[in-house]
Scaffold this motif. Structure first.
Motif, PDB file in Angstrom:
ATOM      1  N   PRO A 213       0.824  -1.218   0.000  1.00 27.33           N
ATOM      2  CA  PRO A 213       0.000   0.000   0.000  1.00 27.33           C
ATOM      3  C   PRO A 213       0.861   1.273   0.000  1.00 27.33           C
ATOM      4  O   PRO A 213       0.364   2.373  -0.211  1.00 27.33           O
ATOM      5  CB  PRO A 213      -0.812  -0.105   1.307  1.00 27.33           C
ATOM      6  N   GLY A 214       2.147   1.148   0.269  1.00 29.33           N
ATOM      7  CA  GLY A 214       3.037   2.318   0.210  1.00 29.33           C
ATOM      8  C   GLY A 214       3.641   2.613   1.573  1.00 29.33           C
ATOM      9  O   GLY A 214       2.928   2.711   2.561  1.00 29.33           O
ATOM     10  N   LEU A 215       4.940   2.742   1.603  1.00 25.08           N
ATOM     11  CA  LEU A 215       5.602   3.046   2.876  1.00 25.08           C
ATOM     12  C   LEU A 215       5.769   4.554   3.018  1.00 25.08           C
ATOM     13  O   LEU A 215       6.347   5.205   2.150  1.00 25.08           O
ATOM     14  CB  LEU A 215       6.993   2.395   2.922  1.00 25.08           C
ATOM     15  N   ASP A 216       5.236   5.105   4.114  1.00 25.61           N
ATOM     16  CA  ASP A 216       5.486   6.513   4.397  1.00 25.61           C
ATOM     17  C   ASP A 216       6.839   6.621   5.079  1.00 25.61           C
ATOM     18  O   ASP A 216       7.267   5.693   5.773  1.00 25.61           O
ATOM     19  CB  ASP A 216       4.422   7.052   5.376  1.00 25.61           C
ATOM     20  N   ASP A 217       7.473   7.764   4.930  1.00 19.52           N
ATOM     21  CA  ASP A 217       8.710   7.976   5.679  1.00 19.52           C
ATOM     22  C   ASP A 217       8.372   7.937   7.166  1.00 19.52           C
ATOM     23  O   ASP A 217       7.272   8.303   7.581  1.00 19.52           O
ATOM     24  CB  ASP A 217       9.347   9.311   5.286  1.00 19.52           C
ATOM     25  N   LEU A 218       9.336   7.452   7.944  1.00 14.41           N
ATOM     26  CA  LEU A 218       9.058   7.180   9.356  1.00 14.41           C
ATOM     27  C   LEU A 218       9.612   8.293  10.237  1.00 14.41           C
ATOM     28  O   LEU A 218      10.770   8.689  10.084  1.00 14.41           O
ATOM     29  CB  LEU A 218       9.729   5.852   9.720  1.00 14.41           C
ATOM     30  N   CYS A 219       8.768   8.744  11.138  1.00 12.40           N
ATOM     31  CA  CYS A 219       9.207   9.770  12.074  1.00 12.40           C
ATOM     32  C   CYS A 219      10.139   9.123  13.116  1.00 12.40           C
ATOM     33  O   CYS A 219       9.733   8.201  13.817  1.00 12.40           O
ATOM     34  CB  CYS A 219       7.965  10.348  12.749  1.00 12.40           C
ATOM     35  N   VAL A 220      11.377   9.587  13.183  1.00 11.16           N
ATOM     36  CA  VAL A 220      12.351   8.895  14.042  1.00 11.16           C
ATOM     37  C   VAL A 220      12.935   9.771  15.152  1.00 11.16           C
ATOM     38  O   VAL A 220      14.033   9.503  15.650  1.00 11.16           O
ATOM     39  CB  VAL A 220      13.494   8.265  13.215  1.00 11.16           C
ATOM     40  N   SER A 221      12.203  10.810  15.513  1.00 10.49           N
ATOM     41  CA  SER A 221      12.656  11.586  16.680  1.00 10.49           C
ATOM     42  C   SER A 221      11.453  12.130  17.419  1.00 10.49           C
ATOM     43  O   SER A 221      10.357  12.222  16.870  1.00 10.49           O
ATOM     44  CB  SER A 221      13.561  12.736  16.239  1.00 10.49           C
ATOM     45  N   ARG A 222      11.653  12.461  18.685  1.00  8.82           N
ATOM     46  CA  ARG A 222      10.570  13.012  19.511  1.00  8.82           C
ATOM     47  C   ARG A 222      11.104  14.195  20.322  1.00  8.82           C
ATOM     48  O   ARG A 222      12.272  14.171  20.751  1.00  8.82           O
ATOM     49  CB  ARG A 222      10.077  11.969  20.531  1.00  8.82           C
ATOM     50  N   THR A 223      10.211  15.179  20.542  1.00  6.01           N
ATOM     51  CA  THR A 223      10.614  16.278  21.419  1.00  6.01           C
ATOM     52  C   THR A 223       9.720  16.336  22.654  1.00  6.01           C
ATOM     53  O   THR A 223       9.954  17.120  23.566  1.00  6.01           O
ATOM     54  CB  THR A 223      10.501  17.647  20.692  1.00  6.01           C
ATOM     55  N   SER A 224       8.687  15.473  22.683  1.00  8.16           N
ATOM     56  CA  SER A 224       7.685  15.587  23.757  1.00  8.16           C
ATOM     57  C   SER A 224       8.140  14.965  25.076  1.00  8.16           C
ATOM     58  O   SER A 224       7.470  15.083  26.089  1.00  8.16           O
ATOM     59  CB  SER A 224       6.384  14.942  23.296  1.00  8.16           C
TER      60      SER A 224
END
Ligand code: MSP
Length: 512
Positions: free
Chosen positions: A198-209
């Motif tokens: 179905p398609g790979l979205d780019d993955l969010c690999v950092s957090r600031t929360s």
């Protein structure tokens, strides 16, 4: 020359004060495979560990009024204690808070950033805090997290992204051309059809929360996404990017990552793409196993449907718990756990078949021959049949283990013990004992003792303590894999130790 190295890993566990029998499942299986490979002459490296960063841990530590580091340090002692009480023979226990791991993760993150595979952007998405997972609208089930069924919340933040999309075609190509990579096949189809195609979205690999994670090395407002941090444990544990990377050179790529079915996605999409981006070879196989379930559902703290696994170990013994897990559940499927079925398995196989055989054989040897090993030439056809079937078991077990069919391998070993019990019933040593000439009795008892020795060698990866105790009673050091290619290693004239029961039948009344 064949490369006889074997690198096997379990997932690294979230530190949890509530370990249950389901958590022990992967680790017992990995331990049995690692022990089997060692027995079979492989230079084996077995890795396990703990996954200690993330918002969930930070929250729990705050609630407990301690620092996250204090919180995880305390639980880790408990985890190691549990593995030791189950006889888990890991070669390394990695913690994602180990300094070496953190440094390596930062180096990897920087490399991926420098080469353009990680870039800075803005994240808008739906986040499940307990699972530490972002989901797209279409992946939700009834508006909830598809893994745990809990609420997800919208999250917006400046973030770094990993270009999964760039590697999508390469990944599909790899999976299709390496049918052994994702096992069982059903999980491979699920990954390709439901997640990758179905398609790979780019993955969010950092957090600031939140703060409890490995900082992005060049932007310390951000911590690195826990899954990126956790997955790299498989190479940082071997010294990847460090001065001493001998183990990495020797053991990578992994032969087998064993993981539960809900985390196959991370291991067969994110992990291989990270490795491709790092220009490293991919693991030979990711095996996604099913869950142990209770009353048809997940083992869960909130349902209060489980005990601390140490209670079962105390009540029934380490090897009874190992045996249940290894024997009862077809690897790859879900399997039901109940204390009653644990007792049934222990009584039926360990006490009645194995315990009984070993005890009556060694007791007969004591009674008739004063514990001394004896033999004779009085062979009959029934002996040849027993011996050839005992000797042929090894090859069958090797084949099952190559396919990770552990219950089948165990059943094959117990077939030896069942055949020995039948051999006793058919040869009736107590009647042979009445003969003046004891040659036939000597032969029968020798064949039983030697068959038990061979069975115990084969059993040693699965039930190490039980095998050790059998070897002790047989007073033998012939315990190698090669030693079972020959029938006749027990030496005439050697003296056995006193018989003592291996397993006692468990009274079901014990169940409250
Ligand atoms: N930290 C991650 C793994 C990171 S690996 C780079 C994680 N940890 S976990 O503690 O939640 O789970 C560890 C393993 O235990 C998983 O493979 C999971 O499937 C397994 N199990 C947890 N409950 C289980 C059962 N009831 N039955 C069988 N295995 C189960 O996921």
């Amino acid at each position: 020359m064949e490369n006889k190295k074997y690198y096997i890993t379990t997932p690294i566990y979230y530190p949890s004060a509530n370990f249950h029998i389901g958590h022990c499942y992967t680790t017992i299986i990995a331990d049995a495979i690692a022990r089997y490979k060692r027995l079979n002459g492989y230079d084996t490296f077995f890795l396990t560990g703990s996954d200690e960063h993330g918002q969930k841990i930070e929250k729990k530590a705050n609630e407990a009024g301690v620092t996250p580091q204090e919180y995880v340090d305390k639980i880790i002692t408990d985890a190691k204690d549990l593995w030791s009480s189950l006889g888990i023979s890991y070669d390394k226990f990695i913690r994602t808070t180990d300094e070496k791991h953190c440094i390596a993760v930062q180096k990897i993150f920087k490399k991926l950033y420098d080469q353009g595979d990680i870039y800075k952007g803005e994240y808008k998405g739906l986040y499940c805090t307990p699972c530490e997972s972002f989901w797209t609208e279409s992946q939700l089930v009834d508006g909830k997290c598809p893994d745990c069924g809990r609420d997800v919340e919208e999250a917006h933040e400046e973030a770094y992204f990993f270009r999964l999309s760039k590697y999508q075609d390469r990944l599909v190509e790899y999976i299709e051309s390496h049918p052994e990579f994702i096992q069982p096949v059903s999980r491979k189809n699920e990954m390709i059809n439901n997640f990758i195609k179905p398609g790979l979205d780019d993955l969010c690999v950092s957090r600031t929360s939140f703060k409890w994670g490995i900082p992005v090395p060049f932007d310390d407002k951000h911590v690195i996404y826990v899954w990126l941090d956790a997955l790299t444990n498989y190479i940082t544990a071997l010294g990847y990017t460090s001065e001493n990377d001998d183990n990495f050179k020797k053991y990578w790529p992994a032969n087998l990552h064993i993981v539960g079915k809900e985390i196959v996605r991370f291991h067969t999409i994110i992990w291989p793409i990270m490795l491709m981006a790092l220009d490293l070879p991919l693991p030979e196989q990711v095996f996604g196993h099913g869950w142990l379930v209770i009353d048809g559902g997940k083992i869960s703290k909130s349902l209060g449907n489980y005990k601390d696994p140490r209670e079962y170990i105390n009540d029934y013994g380490k090897d009874a718990v190992r045996y249940f897990v290894l024997r009862e559940v077809p690897f790859g499927n879900d399997g039901a756990f109940s204390e009653e079925s644990l007792i049934n398995r222990t009584n039926a196989d360990l006490a009645n078949v194995l315990g009984n055989l070993v005890n009556r054989t060694i007791s007969m040897n004591k009674k008739y021959f004063d514990n001394v090993v004896v033999n004779s030439d009085a062979t009959l056809e029934i002996d040849e049949i027993l011996i050839s079937s005992v000797l042929s078991a090894k090859e069958k077990i090797e084949k099952y283990m190559d396919e990770l069919k552990i219950p089948e391998a165990l059943d094959e070993i117990f077939e030896i013990f069942r055949k020995c019990n039948k051999y006793i019933d058919e040869t009736t040593p107590w009647i042979l004992a009445k003969d003046e000439n004891k040659d036939r009795l000597k032969k029968v008892i020798y064949n039983l003792l030697e068959s038990i020795r061979i069975g115990a060698v084969l059993l040693s990866p699965y039930l190490p303590d039980t095998s050790k105790e059998i070897f002790r009673q047989l007073n033998t050091s012939e315990t190698s894999f090669d030693s079972i290619d020959t029938f006749g290693k027990l030496k005439v004239g050697d003296v056995l130790n006193e018989p003592s029961p291996l397993f006692l039948r468990i009274d079901k009344e014990k169940l409250s």
